[in-house]
Design a protein around this motif. Sequence first.
Motif, mmCIF file in Angstrom:
data_model
loop_
_atom_site.group_PDB
_atom_site.id
_atom_site.type_symbol
_atom_site.label_atom_id
_atom_site.label_comp_id
_atom_site.label_asym_id
_atom_site.label_seq_id
_atom_site.Cartn_x
_atom_site.Cartn_y
_atom_site.Cartn_z
ATOM 1 N N ILE A 239 29.618 7.978 -110.528
ATOM 2 C CA ILE A 239 29.857 7.587 -109.119
ATOM 3 C C ILE A 239 29.586 6.124 -108.834
ATOM 4 N N GLY A 240 29.205 5.356 -109.851
ATOM 5 C CA GLY A 240 29.054 3.917 -109.620
ATOM 6 C C GLY A 240 27.619 3.485 -109.433
ATOM 7 N N PRO A 241 27.430 2.169 -109.255
ATOM 8 C CA PRO A 241 26.080 1.598 -109.210
ATOM 9 C C PRO A 241 25.326 1.996 -107.946
ATOM 10 N N LYS A 242 24.018 1.991 -108.082
ATOM 11 C CA LYS A 242 23.138 2.396 -106.992
ATOM 12 C C LYS A 242 22.055 1.341 -106.801
ATOM 13 N N PHE A 243 21.270 1.531 -105.760
ATOM 14 C CA PHE A 243 20.169 0.600 -105.466
ATOM 15 C C PHE A 243 19.193 0.558 -106.643
ATOM 16 N N TRP A 445 10.777 -0.802 -110.032
ATOM 17 C CA TRP A 445 10.075 0.483 -109.947
ATOM 18 C C TRP A 445 10.288 1.119 -108.579
ATOM 19 N N TYR A 446 10.182 0.310 -107.534
ATOM 20 C CA TYR A 446 10.430 0.744 -106.162
ATOM 21 C C TYR A 446 11.864 1.273 -106.027
ATOM 22 N N ALA A 447 12.802 0.499 -106.551
ATOM 23 C CA ALA A 447 14.215 0.875 -106.411
ATOM 24 C C ALA A 447 14.500 2.211 -107.101
ATOM 25 N N ASP A 448 13.871 2.436 -108.254
ATOM 26 C CA ASP A 448 14.070 3.712 -108.953
ATOM 27 C C ASP A 448 13.387 4.871 -108.232
ATOM 28 N N PHE B 243 15.228 -9.341 -107.335
ATOM 29 C CA PHE B 243 15.515 -8.116 -106.581
ATOM 30 C C PHE B 243 16.904 -8.217 -105.941
ATOM 31 N N GLY B 244 17.287 -9.406 -105.550
ATOM 32 C CA GLY B 244 18.615 -9.699 -105.020
ATOM 33 C C GLY B 244 18.919 -11.146 -105.361
ATOM 34 N N TYR B 245 19.910 -11.734 -104.676
ATOM 35 C CA TYR B 245 20.171 -13.165 -104.824
ATOM 36 C C TYR B 245 20.581 -13.529 -106.242
ATOM 37 N N TYR B 436 21.991 5.222 -100.699
ATOM 38 C CA TYR B 436 21.451 4.722 -101.970
ATOM 39 C C TYR B 436 22.552 4.147 -102.874
ATOM 40 N N SER B 437 23.791 4.534 -102.624
ATOM 41 C CA SER B 437 24.904 3.974 -103.406
ATOM 42 C C SER B 437 25.099 2.510 -103.050
#
Lengths: 698, 698
Positions: A239-243, A445-448, B243-245, B436-437
């Motif tokens: 389904i593609g990339p996630k946070f 870790w947070y994102a997972d 984390f971004g950027y 979350y996607s």
Amino acid sequence: MTPNPPWVQALKPAGPQGHELLQLERDKSSVPVAKLSEFLFTKEAIERKRRVLKVLESEKVFNKNQNYFAGRVDRFETALARAKRLRQLKVQHGWNQEDSIVANDLISEPGPYGLHESMFLITLRDQGTPEQHELFLKKAENYQIIGCYAQTELGHGSNVRGLETTATWSPEDKTFIIHSPHLTASKWWIGSLGRTANYAVVMAQLIIDGKPYGPHPFVVQVRNLKTHEPLENVHVGDIGPKFGYNTMDNGFLLFNHVKIPHVNMLARFSSVDLSTNKYVRPMSASLVYGTLTWVRSHIVLQSGSVLARGVTMATRYCAIRRQFQDRDAPQSEKGETAVLNYTMVQVRLLPLLAATFALHFTGQGMMRFYAESQKKIHGNANTASADRGAGPEETHAGSDSLADLHAASCGLKSLASSIAAEGLEVCRRACGGHGYSSFSGIGPWYADYLPTTTWEGDNYMLSQQVARYLLKSARSVKKGEKPTNDTTQILTEFLARSDMGAAFDIIGKDEDLVAAFAWRTAYLTFEAYKHRDEEKKAWNDLLVDFYRLSKAHSQYLVVKNFYEALQSPSTTDVLNEETRTVLHKLFRLFALNTLEQESSEFYQSGATTVRQIILARTNTVMKLLKEIRPHAVRLVDSWDFPDWQLDSSLGRYDGKVYEDLFHRASELNPLNAITVDPYPESSVLFKNDKSRDFKSKL
Amino acid sequence: MTPNPPWVQALKPAGPQGHELLQLERDKSSVPVAKLSEFLFTKEAIERKRRVLKVLESEKVFNKNQNYFAGRVDRFETALARAKRLRQLKVQHGWNQEDSIVANDLISEPGPYGLHESMFLITLRDQGTPEQHELFLKKAENYQIIGCYAQTELGHGSNVRGLETTATWSPEDKTFIIHSPHLTASKWWIGSLGRTANYAVVMAQLIIDGKPYGPHPFVVQVRNLKTHEPLENVHVGDIGPKFGYNTMDNGFLLFNHVKIPHVNMLARFSSVDLSTNKYVRPMSASLVYGTLTWVRSHIVLQSGSVLARGVTMATRYCAIRRQFQDRDAPQSEKGETAVLNYTMVQVRLLPLLAATFALHFTGQGMMRFYAESQKKIHGNANTASADRGAGPEETHAGSDSLADLHAASCGLKSLASSIAAEGLEVCRRACGGHGYSSFSGIGPWYADYLPTTTWEGDNYMLSQQVARYLLKSARSVKKGEKPTNDTTQILTEFLARSDMGAAFDIIGKDEDLVAAFAWRTAYLTFEAYKHRDEEKKAWNDLLVDFYRLSKAHSQYLVVKNFYEALQSPSTTDVLNEETRTVLHKLFRLFALNTLEQESSEFYQSGATTVRQIILARTNTVMKLLKEIRPHAVRLVDSWDFPDWQLDSSLGRYDGKVYEDLFHRASELNPLNAITVDPYPESSVLFKNDKSRDFKSKL
């Protein structure tokens, strides 16, 4: 890897070195770290971790060097290689279930076999007949088929009854026809399905003779076992990339009238009779109910250590990072101050440190509570593992205690995973600018972890179940029925004092502090009762109250569990005075800080005086921060995370923060292998890789 | 791109389609969307956006299809191509500064020219002499040199005085020697430096004759203009993933005794005299002070639209997503309910919708306030652009108003960026699993925005500046000095009533609602005054109080600005009755919801009765949610984000949520091009790409 030039290699960080600073921290306190770790996890668990870690560290495929750099396809590829190798190692070393869990914890990334090894095997085992075990489970256990658990759909999450995928019984040829009538029927978010699985347990609406019988589990092959290509009329993919969670191939799945044999409906609890073509009624659902309760209780237990990883990294780094001078410091102390000395940093980090222990003890309490209730249900002692841990023995009366456990697991799953997720982000920000680097280790870790707030019951949705249970309890108490568990007990006590009110000394007495939380829960429960049962307010208009009620009740449970753990002989007999004193301060910090954050409800319920809440914040909490501060590094050390597991520049045990950040950036970073042509009029992008030509992009 | 099979192409989402559902939403309200957009942004700005968008959409390089899939190196490469093309387009179309800003907003990713085009050019322009303009600025404006601004170091963030990099004046050969004495002296986080820039403005400690003179700006070439390789004794590179950027190449930079000529010290404000080798004292720092104030005010203005993107995506999706039936709904309404109908969703999203407007008006107020104070300082009308916008004319008295502006910009930067960052995460979670996607669009946007809470003054650090200012104001009021601005005015009024207390009717009267916020600020200010000036508490022990004080003051300013914007003739003359009524409800929702969240401070200060706060929550806020609900979609429409800008499956204007999620996952997703070999004993990972062989990983 490009080594730095010699003049760079010769550079050291300015001032006192990280390892010296952490040593100073460790010298400030004499909390016995190893002893406390053993208390938290048991000696066996710690030895197991060391043993498994040794194996993993020696295997190149588990080297984490490129984790933070790699893109999705490469990360997935490595995760697949790791999953395969891990399976080989398990066989080779004869690892049991617990060893495997430890290995996964140390690797700390979701892998492509994740759902095969959990929900696929569990569902086959629990819901399959002996014949089905022979047919599917054996092959799955031997990795001859790789499976997943396909429930959620593109248009349907929490509401299982709303699932659209159908399994229509065809009496002529004794098959089920699995079909996706709409796009929203596509299975979605299914872990391990995207690229890896060739089988799925598919939850589909059973239809017999035009009549729907609700969702049931069906075993469906989705890919060719040799070519691994999708079977005909099956559309399946990632389904593609996630946070986060990008090492996992969450998948989608659509069926176009796919036939499967009768034996593929998992038939332990319900089935279609082959001769009559009639539905065979299911047995009681209490087993499934029990599984969900276990899963949620486990999330509560995990939440403590999930958060502790972030707190460990942030606390160590904040003890090393120095910024500004203390305005009031004497002229003689010229250097910059460790940011952990700033009260604004302490007030963010130390209550989270307290929360790690609070959640850990609460999770242990829940697992014990679960084991006891299983013992009662099954009437035998086998299922109740005699967990070592804190807390006095309690007696629970049968079904009442089961409902109480269910509600507690819902409310605590919601509260604990929210505390952990939001706490990790607080830890990340407490690290200032460097917290934003992937090398901090906290962000990834947070994102997972984030999906935990949504799965196994969305944290907001779950609060309705808690409210429903508390409303039921309030009705029983109002009717004058005798209390049968702790919940009805605190409601009864509240009601008995409704003409008198309360006078809890939250600063002076620990029992009063716990009682104030119970009082607030009871107050909010009867408020909800009044709105719903007496004023007949619409359910939807009360969802916000229900959420608050669930949170209040769960906070009470955490405070109570923490308190009881400290009173338990298994604590007082094992830990020395200093450790118990520090844990007691953590208990007070957690409780008073929570109370202060929710102070308006404590005012409104009349549980506390305004004056004590003001004093709690401006006085008691500030004092506790000061008293806990010297123990902070040793306390996070006791969580016993190996550096290999943390994979964090900021959280290293040896404090070599800057060396590690620099090493990763300058020597491991693939982006530094490219040389840019920076001028806008030039069509060259990377001088040393002309294949990436600007014109081809236009 | 792999097209879906025909039977999949034929599938539609079940039930009412997304575009029908959004049409129903838009039919529920008659708020004139285009009119409101023009009011918020001006007609010219909207036309500008349409014009620039047309150009960008037609350029292949700006196609966003692969943004969410690509890894770091590929994303950076595309960002570089875009930066180059954008520069070409600017020249080609003769775009001015405002056109460029709009283009960057639409592209919505940080690019490799980012710091060249902002801080590098600004610093050269503001701090360079005419000779230096000729030497550096001209080349920079023509992109013959590409620069960045190198201030932060590995060991030093907010505290500029702590920087370690040295620039030692060498009188013999009239040069400066730029040097990094330690590893922690490495420049770090420097945007555009990692791979792109060949020049940097380096902030370094000026040393003359062994004596330090503090940090000053030096222009230093870091890479060869032809080969783009680092110059000798310069170590420079990208600091790695964040984390971004990640489209930006934040860099590190170390110097090993690098000589630069005298003319490379930016000398408009201070310099080293060539003949005497003496330091020439700087002019007043007020100009820099002004720039920072402008930057912070701009962050406040942006925060409204930053948050509005998330609120737009979440609101549209929650109007389409349906889950569970309403428990109390009549049997006739059988379908599932849009989640936006649930009060628990409303109470999370609608106050954020209100906040978008609150922050927007506050930002506009700050920019106007800034323009006025500049006019006063420079004594001419040129600098004060006659901004169109809300709010009555105010008079500000010279330096007092400047200090007030400075404090307001600090506090509001902190509050506004926190509201936006945390609000985006609330929006993401309100979208349930699909939030979350990456295709939700919210997560990536949140991740890119997060550093705003740290840069231009860390949100926690800044609160000390606000507290310092309020303490100073309290002292002046205590001394009996006359109020000179709004801050001293509210403190004076509070003091005058200190024997009487207050009685604000927060539900009945808008002015009282604003006054209650002022009262709380004044109360907390004098509490801080008491602790610091009378009880002589240590500064560090008061940081938590200061943070609360800063937050309280800034919340007051937002509430006040929102209120005044609604009273202003520029609002009442332009907007129709319905729009003004809805905006007024949003004002009340924002103010009362904020008040309720901070209720303990309102209790303690005696600004409100406990009863009114309870009623505000259980009654007024719930009623406002219901009343605003029907306008939600039109209100987010008025923020006027083109789909191309949002790049979100969930936030599409046409509501084709499920079609778009499915299209991106199944047809654009590169992971679906690989075919896995799933068996643990096989060393093949990807069947169709055997180069990725398992054994090579062992």
